[in-house]
Enzyme design. Structure first.
Site, PDB file in Angstrom:
ATOM      1  N   GLN A  74      -9.691   0.181 -16.167  1.00 61.18           N
ATOM      2  CA  GLN A  74     -10.233  -0.739 -15.153  1.00 61.18           C
ATOM      3  C   GLN A  74     -11.511  -0.165 -14.537  1.00 61.18           C
ATOM      4  O   GLN A  74     -12.527  -0.854 -14.414  1.00 61.18           O
ATOM      5  CB  GLN A  74      -9.186  -0.964 -14.065  1.00 61.18           C
ATOM      6  CG  GLN A  74      -9.711  -1.681 -12.836  1.00 61.18           C
ATOM      7  CD  GLN A  74      -8.588  -2.036 -11.885  1.00 61.18           C
ATOM      8  OE1 GLN A  74      -7.912  -3.014 -12.077  1.00 61.18           O
ATOM      9  NE2 GLN A  74      -8.403  -1.236 -10.847  1.00 61.18           N
ATOM     10  N   LEU A  88       0.818  -1.217   0.000  1.00 60.48           N
ATOM     11  CA  LEU A  88       0.000   0.000   0.000  1.00 60.48           C
ATOM     12  C   LEU A  88       0.847   1.260   0.000  1.00 60.48           C
ATOM     13  O   LEU A  88       1.922   1.313   0.601  1.00 60.48           O
ATOM     14  CB  LEU A  88      -0.928  -0.005   1.218  1.00 60.48           C
ATOM     15  CG  LEU A  88      -1.883  -1.200   1.300  1.00 60.48           C
ATOM     16  CD1 LEU A  88      -2.750  -1.096   2.557  1.00 60.48           C
ATOM     17  CD2 LEU A  88      -2.765  -1.303   0.063  1.00 60.48           C
ATOM     18  N   GLN A 138      -5.096 -12.247 -13.152  1.00 59.85           N
ATOM     19  CA  GLN A 138      -5.011 -11.040 -13.970  1.00 59.85           C
ATOM     20  C   GLN A 138      -3.590 -10.756 -14.467  1.00 59.85           C
ATOM     21  O   GLN A 138      -3.348  -9.736 -15.104  1.00 59.85           O
ATOM     22  CB  GLN A 138      -5.588  -9.824 -13.222  1.00 59.85           C
ATOM     23  CG  GLN A 138      -4.742  -9.343 -12.058  1.00 59.85           C
ATOM     24  CD  GLN A 138      -5.486  -8.302 -11.232  1.00 59.85           C
ATOM     25  OE1 GLN A 138      -6.499  -8.603 -10.608  1.00 59.85           O
ATOM     26  NE2 GLN A 138      -5.001  -7.073 -11.256  1.00 59.85           N
ATOM     27  N   GLN A 147      -8.620   6.509 -10.371  1.00 65.52           N
ATOM     28  CA  GLN A 147      -8.593   6.950 -11.780  1.00 65.52           C
ATOM     29  C   GLN A 147      -7.294   6.520 -12.468  1.00 65.52           C
ATOM     30  O   GLN A 147      -7.221   6.403 -13.682  1.00 65.52           O
ATOM     31  CB  GLN A 147      -8.737   8.467 -11.862  1.00 65.52           C
ATOM     32  CG  GLN A 147      -8.928   8.940 -13.309  1.00 65.52           C
ATOM     33  CD  GLN A 147      -8.694  10.405 -13.505  1.00 65.52           C
ATOM     34  OE1 GLN A 147      -9.194  11.216 -12.736  1.00 65.52           O
ATOM     35  NE2 GLN A 147      -7.915  10.766 -14.524  1.00 65.52           N
ATOM     36  N   LYS A 148      -6.275   6.299 -11.656  1.00 67.04           N
ATOM     37  CA  LYS A 148      -4.980   5.825 -12.180  1.00 67.04           C
ATOM     38  C   LYS A 148      -5.158   4.664 -13.168  1.00 67.04           C
ATOM     39  O   LYS A 148      -4.506   4.590 -14.182  1.00 67.04           O
ATOM     40  CB  LYS A 148      -4.130   5.397 -10.991  1.00 67.04           C
ATOM     41  CG  LYS A 148      -2.993   4.477 -11.272  1.00 67.04           C
ATOM     42  CD  LYS A 148      -1.720   5.248 -11.427  1.00 67.04           C
ATOM     43  CE  LYS A 148      -0.558   4.413 -11.891  1.00 67.04           C
ATOM     44  NZ  LYS A 148      -0.582   3.022 -11.530  1.00 67.04           N
ATOM     45  N   ASP A 149      -6.079   3.743 -12.821  1.00 68.70           N
ATOM     46  CA  ASP A 149      -6.383   2.616 -13.706  1.00 68.70           C
ATOM     47  C   ASP A 149      -7.701   2.936 -14.417  1.00 68.70           C
ATOM     48  O   ASP A 149      -8.744   2.375 -14.087  1.00 68.70           O
ATOM     49  CB  ASP A 149      -6.473   1.321 -12.891  1.00 68.70           C
ATOM     50  CG  ASP A 149      -5.151   0.982 -12.226  1.00 68.70           C
ATOM     51  OD1 ASP A 149      -4.354   0.266 -12.825  1.00 68.70           O
ATOM     52  OD2 ASP A 149      -4.894   1.483 -11.103  1.00 68.70           O
ATOM     53  N   GLY A 195      -1.623   6.568  -2.327  1.00 68.14           N
ATOM     54  CA  GLY A 195      -2.730   6.532  -3.289  1.00 68.14           C
ATOM     55  C   GLY A 195      -3.831   5.593  -2.812  1.00 68.14           C
ATOM     56  O   GLY A 195      -5.017   5.945  -2.798  1.00 68.14           O
ATOM     57  N   HIS A 196      -3.439   4.396  -2.376  1.00 67.03           N
ATOM     58  CA  HIS A 196      -4.428   3.451  -1.830  1.00 67.03           C
ATOM     59  C   HIS A 196      -5.143   4.076  -0.622  1.00 67.03           C
ATOM     60  O   HIS A 196      -6.355   3.957  -0.462  1.00 67.03           O
ATOM     61  CB  HIS A 196      -3.752   2.162  -1.358  1.00 67.03           C
ATOM     62  CG  HIS A 196      -3.123   1.337  -2.435  1.00 67.03           C
ATOM     63  ND1 HIS A 196      -1.769   1.114  -2.494  1.00 67.03           N
ATOM     64  CD2 HIS A 196      -3.658   0.661  -3.488  1.00 67.03           C
ATOM     65  CE1 HIS A 196      -1.494   0.320  -3.531  1.00 67.03           C
ATOM     66  NE2 HIS A 196      -2.610   0.044  -4.147  1.00 67.03           N
TER      67      HIS A 196
END
Ligand code: AMP
Length: 278
Positions: free
Chosen positions: A153, A33, A61, A148-150, A36-37
């Site tokens: 996804q 972690l 994944q 939003q980074k991903d 960001g997390h």
């Protein structure tokens, strides 16, 4: 803070919380972690009464040539960070408790996954959708927070929730960055000092594309070329650099407000992603 490693025990706890009228916020992660997390945990706390974090490096994944085996892990540190952040429960399953050896049902989104990371990482989003669907069924959240980074996804998870009627609200929270602009990522730990400098090229490229757009350039083709040039100047190997519609993820010709610039690039052996809504 409760820690569960068996799906049924996690679910029993969640059912109790719901019976007692508490809203459950959920942040799925692969651990290691960073701030960001934790910003997602803060967002979940605003949206719910209790927050559950899952820590699971999901084997399905990762592609065969990818970094599943070496993905950074530090469960003790993750636990401390979750406790300090006021997380009510951590779900930390062993792979054997998540997948039956003869598991044969998967969740496959069939449109949004074709471009961007999905094109470069075949099977990745099938693994993501399947594990997130399972985690939703195990954790029973009212609201789940994604970064939003991903970007792709988050779009695919929203679509899954809509199309399969999962009773959960999806919140997408902004990307947290290092002071010099690099998007925080568990994979940043792979970077040596030289690569760490090169990695700034992703955010720098997004700055330049935003400035060009603001200066009146709207041709996606021109902006894309500019993106590639700047990434290469930074010594990055481009996996993709695209400008797409935020909902359909389809490439656009004329760039307008609300479109998204997305990058995936290799910094040495490390694949990094970043994006910006224009
Ligand atoms: P991961 O552990 O990489 O699977 O990420 C778990 C969640 O954290 C995903 O929803 C990510 O989009 C989100 N996330 C990863 N990096 C960041 C960041 N720098 N800022 C905000 N959210 C992030």
């Amino acid at each position: 803070m409760k820690v569960f490693d068996i799906p049924n025990e996690m679910t029993t706890w969640s059912q109790e919380q719901r019976r007692e009228g508490r809203r459950i916020g959920f942040v799925p992660t692969m651990g290691y972690l960073h701030a960001g997390h934790l910003s997602l945990v803060d967002e979940a706390k605003k949206q719910a009464d209790v927050v559950v974090v899952s820590i699971f490096v999901n084997p399905t994944q990762f592609g065969p040539q990818e970094d599943f085996a070496t993905y950074p892990r530090d469960e003790q540190r993750d636990m401390t960070l979750c406790q300090e952040a006021g997380v009510a429960a951590v779900f930390l399953p062993a792979p054997a408790t998540m997948y039956a050896s003869d598991a044969s049902v998967f969740v496959d989104e069939t449109t949004l996954q074709h471009g961007l990371c999905g094109a470069k990482r075949p099977g990745h989003f099938r693994g993501v959708c399947t594990v997130v669907a399972k985690l939703f069924n195990i954790v029973l959240p009212d609201v789940a927070v994604f970064g939003q980074k991903d970007f792709q996804q988050a779009a695919i998870i929203r679509r899954m929730v809509r199309d399969l009627n999962f009773p959960v609200s999806i919140v997408v929270a902004p990307t947290l960055r290092e002071p010099d602009g690099l998007a925080m990522s568990s994979r940043n730990v792979y970077l040596n000092a030289e690569e760490r400098k090169q990695a700034l090229g992703l955010n720098r490229t997004l700055d330049v594309v935003t400035a060009s757009l603001n200066a009146g350039e709207s041709s996606a083709e021109t902006l894309r070329h500019q993106m590639c040039e700047i990434l290469e100047q930074h010594g990055l190997r481009i996996d993709y650099a695209e400008i797409v519609d935020a909902d359909t993820l389809a490439p656009v010709k004329d760039v307008a407000q609300g479109h998204v610039a997305l990058i995936a690039a290799y910094c040495g052996k490390t694949r990094l992603i970043d994006n910006r809504v224009l």
